[in-house]
Design an enzyme around this catalytic site. Structure first.
Site, PDB file in Angstrom:
ATOM      1  N   ALA A 160       0.813  -1.098  -0.008  1.00  0.00           N
ATOM      2  CA  ALA A 160       0.054   0.065   0.104  1.00  0.00           C
ATOM      3  C   ALA A 160       0.940   1.327   0.010  1.00  0.00           C
ATOM      4  O   ALA A 160       1.175   1.747   1.122  1.00  0.00           O
ATOM      5  CB  ALA A 160      -1.028  -0.025   1.184  1.00  0.00           C
ATOM      6  N   THR A 161       1.346   1.622  -1.189  1.00  0.00           N
ATOM      7  CA  THR A 161       1.979   2.829  -1.198  1.00  0.00           C
ATOM      8  C   THR A 161       2.310   3.056  -2.764  1.00  0.00           C
ATOM      9  O   THR A 161       1.948   2.220  -3.736  1.00  0.00           O
ATOM     10  CB  THR A 161       3.313   2.962  -0.665  1.00  0.00           C
ATOM     11  N   THR A 162       3.012   4.148  -3.188  1.00  0.00           N
ATOM     12  CA  THR A 162       3.554   4.396  -4.612  1.00  0.00           C
ATOM     13  C   THR A 162       5.058   5.014  -4.372  1.00  0.00           C
ATOM     14  O   THR A 162       4.956   6.155  -3.787  1.00  0.00           O
ATOM     15  CB  THR A 162       2.532   5.125  -5.386  1.00  0.00           C
TER      16      THR A 162
END
Lengths: 295, 280
Positions: free
Chosen positions: A65-67
């Site tokens: 969950a991130t970029t």
């Protein structure tokens, strides 16, 4: 605090040079019992059957969950990340720093479990300095890249349990003579590496991305490289910073776990730039506003 | 041997003599604090004698290279484990010396059946705030004794040298920082410049004078510490010639650079060139 090291001096003959002169910080942490990473062997012993690591639930070994994104531009490498940290469907924190400067020439961008990722960054930063100071020469770029791979492998037990996975990207360059007159190896321009969840490292020739929002950003970058008429690696620094911000915005549009630019509370992504002669530079919020007036 | 007190004392005394004898030829090392940072400087030997320990810590020493390596490594290990498990701000020279290096050196010295450590050194600590007055220099000896010099003492400079008499002469000089004058009407003239040096060349000039004192042959003629100090030239060009001729033509120098201090963790140690010290 420091008692574990007393024997090395107190029994100068008994403790041979091999025990502490290797420059290996992980080994030092193990010897002093201060390693933040659980020993895989010990975990499996605790789990019962020898060699068996209990898998809690079926772990997903890709998106987290991130970029975080990075790509080559004309004069070096840009590496950027959003600021959101989530737990399930909850936004835990909107000012997480996921692009971490390990030393003047190395930047790590993390995707995955924050607890493990931040410990990895800290361990890595200390291990580079420890090696340089104890061995009186800087660690080579190759060894730095492998050191992160080794940390991910050390964390294998946690990864397989689905609770501590980290899939980072690393931007690094090597400038001999920076640290000391003894600087070893030839200069290596800014280079990108990405890792899988088991610690394998890959050299990225154009770009490297990680996290749940990265597929969207990667698609856009591929589109730009193929059809826009101007490859990302042909862009100058201003254009590269603008592109990085645009890619993060695209990721935030589709991925709930990626935070976009929050104008109301002035939360901006983190962007760092590595250029061949200059080392690492933080891109300021003012600069981001200037290169991408829309934000 | 251990259960006979007299023989134990004798063994320790022999050990002390042996070590003093072995390090008698050790080249001098000067550490001095000033506005630009803390300068570590000594004649360049066949092996390096000045080492980075941690973000704001550096060690300048003399003795057997393998023993220096051992002490240096112990200091680096302890500092990095502490800096990692707590924070870089918690790594202080005081704790490193009091709880790690000092006791360990004493322990090694008193293990009379093991080979002794041939070591004498200066541990420099640049303070995280920006004033030279807070800098510390720790003088460490092979038997685990330590002393600390802070404020004006650190700004005056600290010296370690292999020759026992020379070391004693320097301590005496520091204990009486003002020269006695026969004329009661005039106050005693201070031997050392007042306040911390404000520029690198000034810092280097003061350090050179102390090196000149350590390298001058006055003791052979039976001169007192004050006489030797008075005979050391104060002119930098002359000092340069004296020190360089006594030290095989080259110096090893490094700086804990105050301008490199950052709010977070930061490497402040860097080699100092003779050009910037105005010695070349």
């Amino acid at each position: 605090m420091m008692t574990p090291h007393l024997p090395a001096l107190a029994a100068p003959v008994a403790s041979g040079p091999a025990s502490s002169f290797s420059g290996d910080f992980f080994d030092l942490l193990r010897r002093t019992g201060t390693s933040p990473f659980p020993d895989a062997a010990a975990l499996s012993r605790a789990g019962g059957a020898p060699g068996a690591v209990t898998i809690g639930h079926s772990p997903s070994l890709s998106a987290e969950a991130t970029t975080v994104i990075s790509f080559h531009f004309r004069d070096g490498v840009v590496i950027a990340g959003d600021r959101r940290a989530t737990a399930g469907h909850t936004i835990m924190y909107d000012r997480a720093d996921k692009v971490i400067e390990i030393d003047a020439d190395t930047v790590m961008a993390i995707a995955g479990t924050p607890a493990t990722a931040f410990e990895m960054a800290r361990t890595l930063a200390h291990s580079f300095q420890y090696y340089r100071r104890s061995q009186l020469q800087p660690l080579s770029l190759e060894a730095k890249v492998r050191a992160l791979g080794r940390l991910i492998r050390e964390n294998l037990a946690m990864t397989l349990q689905g609770v501590g996975m980290v899939v980072p990207i690393l931007a690094a360059q090597h400038r001999p003579g920076l640290d000391a007159a003894l600087g070893a190896g030839a200069a290596i321009p800014p280079t990108l590496y990405f890792y899988d969840a088991l610690g394998a490292q890959f050299l990225a020739v154009d770009h490297a991305m990680s996290g749940s929002g990265s597929p969207a950003a990667r698609s856009v970058l591929n589109y730009i490289n193929r059809w826009s008429g101007k490859l990302a690696r042909e862009r100058d620094e201003r254009e590269a910073i603008a592109l990085a911000l645009q890619l993060l915005e695209v990721a935030a549009e589709t991925d709930t776990a990626t935070g976009g630019i929050d104008r109301r509370t002035h939360i901006y992504p983190q962007v760092k730039v590595l250029t061949a002669p200059g080392g690492t530079r933080d891109v300021s919020v003012e600069e981001m506003r200037e290169v991408l007036p829309g934000i | 041997m251990i259960d006979e007190p007299y023989r134990w004392l004798e063994a320790v005394q022999n050990r002390r003599e042996y070590i003093e004898d072995r390090i008698a030829g050790g080249l001098p090392m000067v550490v001095i604090a000033g506005t630009p940072g803390i300068l570590l400087i000594g004649p360049r030997a066949s092996t390096p004698k000045i080492f980075e320990i941690y973000d704001r810590l550096a060690l300048g020493c003399l003795g057997h290279p393998a023993d220096l390596e051992r002490v240096r490594q112990a200091a680096i290990d302890a500092a990095h484990v502490e800096g990692f498990t707590r924070s870089p701000h918690d790594v202080t020279a005081r704790r490193l010396v009091n709880y790690s290096l000092g006791p360990a050196l004493k322990n090694a010295f008193e293990q009379i059946l093991a080979a002794p450590l041939l070591f004498r050194g200066l541990l420099a600590e640049l303070q995280a705030d920006t004033s030279a007055a807070a800098d510390n220099i720790w003088i460490l000896d092979y038997d685990g004794t330590w002393r600390t010099a802070a404020g004006p003492d650190a700004a005056r400079g600290c010296l370690v040298v292999g020759d026992k008499q020379k070391q004693a002469a320097w301590e005496k000089l520091c204990a009486h920082p003002a020269a006695h004058t026969a004329d009661a009407a005039h106050p005693p003239a201070p031997r050392f410049p007042e306040g911390p040096a404000t520029t690198l060349p000034e810092l280097a000039g003061r350090a050179l004078r102390i090196l000149g004192f350590a390298l001058s042959p006055g003791h052979g003629r039976g001169d007192s510490a004050a006489e030797i100090w008075a005979s050391v030239p104060s002119d930098v060009a002359e000092l340069k010639r004296l020190v360089l001729s006594e030290s095989h033509g080259s110096l090893e120098a490094a700086l804990l650079d105050r301008t490199l201090l950052r709010p977070g963790a930061a490497v402040t140690f860097r080699p100092a060139t003779l050009q910037e010290l105005a010695i070349a």
